[in-house]
Every structure is written in structure tokens, then in C-alpha cells.
Write an enzyme that holds these catalytic residues in place. Sequence first.
Site, short mmCIF file in Angstrom:
data_model
loop_
_atom_site.label_atom_id
_atom_site.label_comp_id
_atom_site.label_asym_id
_atom_site.label_seq_id
_atom_site.Cartn_x
_atom_site.Cartn_y
_atom_site.Cartn_z
N ASP A 223 0.83 -1.21 0.00
CA ASP A 223 0.00 0.00 0.00
C ASP A 223 0.87 1.26 0.00
O ASP A 223 0.63 2.20 -0.76
CB ASP A 223 -0.90 0.02 1.24
CG ASP A 223 -2.21 -0.71 1.03
OD1 ASP A 223 -2.57 -0.96 -0.14
OD2 ASP A 223 -2.88 -1.03 2.02
N ILE A 224 1.85 1.29 0.88
CA ILE A 224 2.67 2.48 1.03
C ILE A 224 3.48 2.75 -0.23
O ILE A 224 3.57 3.90 -0.71
CB ILE A 224 3.60 2.34 2.26
CG1 ILE A 224 2.75 2.38 3.53
CG2 ILE A 224 4.66 3.43 2.29
CD1 ILE A 224 3.52 2.04 4.79
#
Length: 457
Positions: A223-224
Amino acid sequence: MRPKLLTLGIWRARAAMPSRVRYHSTDTFAKDMPAGPLAGIRVLDLTRILAGPYCTMLLGDLGAQVIKVEHPTRGDDTRSWGPPFKLYERKVAGTHRGPLYRDPPAFAGESAYYLCVNRNKQSIAVDMRTDEGRQILIDLARSSDVLVENYVPGKLAQYGLSYEKLREVNPRLVYASITGYGSTGPYSGRPGYDVIIEAEAGLMHITGEEGGGPVKVGVAVTDIMTGLYVHGAIMAALISRSSTGRGQHLDASLLQTQVSMLANIGSNYLIGGTEAQRWGTRHASIAPYQVFATKDGSICIGAGNNAQFSSLCHTLRYPDLPNDPRFRTNSDRVKNRVELVAIINQVLSEMTTEEVLDMLEGCGLPYGPVNNVAQTFAHPQVVARGVVRKIHHPYAGTIRVVGPAVEYSESTVDVRLPPPMLGQHTELVLKSVLGYSDQQIERAVSGGGATIYNYSR
């Protein structure tokens, strides 16, 4: 002279647009903080959870105005992801101000998860399922530079909010879509979570101890990284727009991000046909390069070349080891890893972590203790660099957040706004950004398109 991105890409093209109130008023932004490098850029944020909010937070850190669109009653999913919560220190609901205002939802507090990726934003509560809500979003898209969304492909098109529709009202709009699998292909309709993509795109297969089962990474790294990729893509699209005058659609996915993150592991397979395996903290191609146990903890040591290995050996009082035929080159050390690690373990297991750190100090070798989270935030370098920032939240008091990761010599990149309450800025945005009259606001609220909460002042 201001950068071309701002002079040509923003203000010149907006000369024909109606004037609008500047968003960085004392009501919303830190009073005495200089504008950031993206001042004047407006971002319409239709994302929730992590990848999208992380991306838009980075843009907000750089000074962009980020308008976060949230579900009118539950808001971003992460508002309820707790504990832990930062409890409110003062009353949230204000005195009754009229029929347009509703009492705020009764959350337990502000969740730590939500707080970590939503600073430097304004929140509006809008229901895109209504005609009034859709019109608000279309009006915002018309005056925005960037739109970021993370809905399943086709979902926003059902509400007339696709890139194709919105570029008709704003050809300069940079429209970024974050999905699990991308907008095309056989899996495009599937939703995607970080842990699923970690499993499906190879990361979980290579994470964990040798001989053990697959393990997820401790933080949602896919996600990051997707948020970082999209943040960079948006910057590039804005630079492109400064010369072409046109926005474009950015199609990003967790899957492609994670496959790109396989880096040398992926290259090993593509070039050499080598299937990867789990190595724990060890490195497939370098030795010694791993975590070693001490008497009271663990320490990570990496000797990436012969000079560093020689330094390690002299520090461990094994000066003849670099000349041992088993360990002369890195290839030799990888081939005879078990014997080498046993020798190093014999020394370090008899010492405390602090004794090992003292011994290695100044030897020129990369090393570090395995810290827990408390030790990480107490790390002398973390403290010296001011990594943790304090900011005042109007209802939860002082909160601590991890500040921007990059220091700028000429620009101000910092925490300007605390993470907003749900719909905290609905009325402000409708009035000052869109220039809605009282009658227009009343129609939007009565039609269910917008919710204005009665927060205490």
C-alpha cells in the site's frame, strides 16, 4: 522566479476562471508557516484506508490543498480501526445552530491508524449517490488540479465521475486511479488489499525463515509503495501539463507496484530462471549479512565487500579469517555461509547487545541493533532529526505524528493541519472554494448531498 510548474501549469491557465478564496486561511492552515512547493495545487481526494490517503498526505505535506471526500456518517474506514484511539479532550458537538447542522457521529476518538496518513487535509462529508452530492464533486473537479481515487474500476463511472466525464469539464485534470489489479485485464474487477497482493505477487513467498511458512511484512508495504509511486506519477503529470496544457489518467495498481518491488529477486528469475526462496534475515548473495543473536537481544551486521569483512574479522579478533580459503571472496563466504555464521555466533552470543555495539563502534562496518518501536522513536538520530512532530488537534489535544521523510533546503514541507474531523470543512469548502450561496448550500444539504456537522467552536 517561480518554477515553470506554477507559473505556466497553474496560474496562467486559470486566468479565465472565476476568482476564488485562497484556501490557506488562518481558519484552516498553520498561521505563520510559509507556503510549500505545491502551494496553489488543489487535490480532490476520493480515497480511503492507506495507499490513496498516504499519497494525498504526501501532496499535502508539500503544500497542496487536499480536500478529502468522506462518507457522510462513517467516514474513512480507518476512523473505526482501533484501538488505540486518541480520546477527545473537549466536547465535540456544539450548541444547536439551525436545521442545516447535524450532531457529529459519536466516534470513540481519533484512531491512530487514521491519524497516521490524514494530516494536511480538509474533510467534507458528501454522498455521491445523490444528484446534489455528484454535482458538488463535479464542481470541485472543475476547479481542481488533481483527483485521486481508489474505487474498483467502473464504480465512479456509475455516478458520472469517470475520467472521461470529468475531463470534459476540466481538460487539465490529472486523474489518478489506485486499484488492486489495474483497470484492464481479467482481474481488473477484483478488489485488492495489501495482504492479498503480498501473497499473490511474490512478496509473501520470499518473506519468512528458511523452512518456515510464508509471512506478511509487518507493515502494509505494498500500500505504502503504491502511494509513493502515485505521488511521483502525479508530480510528473503536473510537469507534463505545464507544457501540454492537458491532464491525463494515471492507472496504478497494488499488483504492478508489488511486482516492480521484487527488484533483484524478480530479475534473478527473469534473467537466470532462478526461483526465489525464504532466507529469513539472510541475503541470498551476500555473507555475512543477517541478524545475529546476542546475550540479551539481536544485532544486524552486513559485510558487503572484502574490506568490510576484513574489518569485522579484526574487530572480532579473527585477523586471519579473511585469508582462509573458505572466506576469501564473497562467493566463497556465500558457499561456506554455515561455517562462517557459526564462528561469528560463537563470539556474539557471549556478549550483550550493548557490548557488541561498543565493540563495532568506528569499525566502518554497517551494523545496528534490532530495535522495537519504542526504541526506534527513542533512537538518538531519530530524535536529532526531529522525525516526530507534535501538532494541536482541536478536539483530541496534542498528537504526535511522523513528519515528512525528506528535508528541503529551500522549501517548507511540514505538518500544517491536524488530521480533520469527519466533515469538519464541508461548509467552508462549499462557501470559499465553490462559492456556493446560502440557498445552494441549503439545497445540497436538504437533498442529502452534503452533511454539515455542528462541531463546537
